[in-house]
Design a protein around this motif. Structure first.
Motif, PDB file in Angstrom:
ATOM      1  N   THR A  95       0.856  -1.190   0.000  1.00  0.00           N
ATOM      2  CA  THR A  95       0.000   0.000   0.000  1.00  0.00           C
ATOM      3  C   THR A  95       0.891   1.237   0.000  1.00  0.00           C
ATOM      4  OG1 THR A  95      -1.751  -1.128   1.216  1.00  0.00           O
ATOM      5  CG2 THR A  95      -1.776   1.281   1.254  1.00  0.00           C
ATOM      6  N   LYS A  97       1.195   5.082   0.654  1.00  0.00           N
ATOM      7  CA  LYS A  97       0.525   6.145   1.397  1.00  0.00           C
ATOM      8  C   LYS A  97       1.439   7.357   1.435  1.00  0.00           C
ATOM      9  CE  LYS A  97      -1.822   7.019   5.821  1.00  0.00           C
ATOM     10  NZ  LYS A  97      -2.118   6.457   7.167  1.00  0.00           N
ATOM     11  N   VAL A 207       2.971  -0.937   4.369  1.00  0.00           N
ATOM     12  CA  VAL A 207       2.627   0.420   3.932  1.00  0.00           C
ATOM     13  C   VAL A 207       3.926   1.189   3.701  1.00  0.00           C
ATOM     14  CG1 VAL A 207       1.532   2.605   4.550  1.00  0.00           C
ATOM     15  CG2 VAL A 207       0.418   0.436   5.152  1.00  0.00           C
TER      16      VAL A 207
END
Length: 279
Positions: A95, A97, A207
């Protein structure tokens, strides 16, 4: 390739070097000189199925995928680092971010600001009992602390600065003229803690952000794929973390060609330094 392409004198020197020369090269090309077109035609002269074309700019990579020969691989440096991280974490896709480190920096800045306020109030109380002394300095605004802490953390990653080394942080702050509102000794532990927490989030939560894509391969000693030839466009925008990743893709037989225009360097905020590339 278009049949109307006419090789210039300087392009011919480059092509001859590719075919008959050895070692690595740097082309200092000014705007409008056709440096990207030169690299495309250079690629057609390289007989290797391990040819990488890379650039900082996603738009350039997307465009050149349609122009480069089929024996070449075309990727941004960030995508190369991202692939290394995915393999390390054994996931298909992390992910991404963008606000990952901003959130960590802002939380740390708020705590730093609160501590400075308490220190200021204590000094003010002491001054009240001895008014002949100097008033304590005002506390820097919270937004300024947030801004500068974000800059220090980001540049620490992109320049591969050791966050625990105060002298290295001082040099970074001076080189990039960061208006640090507080003593570096008071935040060195915060910078180190933020980076460690960023690693933990990547390892445990999968992340990452864009800085991680070029910083974590360095921190985790990750190894990308090896290529026989690496062509680098917009080389003036390379930072130290990106260059380190590129150099992990070479062996004793790899040749590299960097093309850039120092007058077009626009990513100084991201740790790019063309003078260091030339060294």
């Amino acid at each position: 390739m278009p049949e109307t392409f006419i090789v210039s004198y300087y392009q011919q020197i480059i092509f001859d070097w590719i075919l008959n020369g050895q070692g690595n090269g740097i082309i200092n090309a000014v705007a409008g000189s056709g440096k990207t077109t030169t690299l495309v035609h250079a690629a057609t002269r390289i007989q290797s199925d391990k040819l990488l074309f890379t650039s900082f700019n996603t738009h350039i990579v997307d465009e050149l995928r349609l122009r480069l020969p089929h024996n070449s691989t075309c990727k941004t440096i960030h995508s190369i680092g991202n692939s290394c991280i995915n393999r390390k974490l054994k996931v298909s896709k992390c992910t991404v971010k963008d606000s990952k480190y901003k959130s960590l920096c802002n939380a740390a800045a708020k705590q730093i600001h609160n501590n400075l306020l308490i220190e200021f109030e204590n000094k003010l109380a002491i001054w009240g009992t001895t008014p002949d002394g100097d008033l304590p300095d005002d506390v820097p605004k919270l937004e300024l602390i947030k801004e500068q802490l974000n800059s220090i953390v980001s540049l620490s990653q992109l320049t591969l600065t050791e966050a625990s080394d105060i002298s290295q942080l001082r040099e970074l702050i001076s080189h990039y003229t960061i208006d640090c509102p507080i003593n570096i000794e008071d935040i060195v532990n915060d910078v180190e803690a933020i980076l460690h927490e960023g690693e933990r989030i990547a390892l445990e939560e999968n992340v990452i952000d864009y800085n991680d894509m070029v910083w974590l391969p360095y921190k985790w000693k990750l190894l990308p794929e090896i290529y026989n030839w690496i062509l680098v466009d917009e080389a003036q925008d390379l930072n130290r973390a990106q260059l380190h990743l590129l150099l992990k893709m070479v062996n004793e037989e790899t040749r590299m060609l960097f093309v850039g225009d120092p007058n077009q360097a626009i990513y100084g905020f991201a740790g790019a330094d063309w003078k260091k590339r030339r060294n």
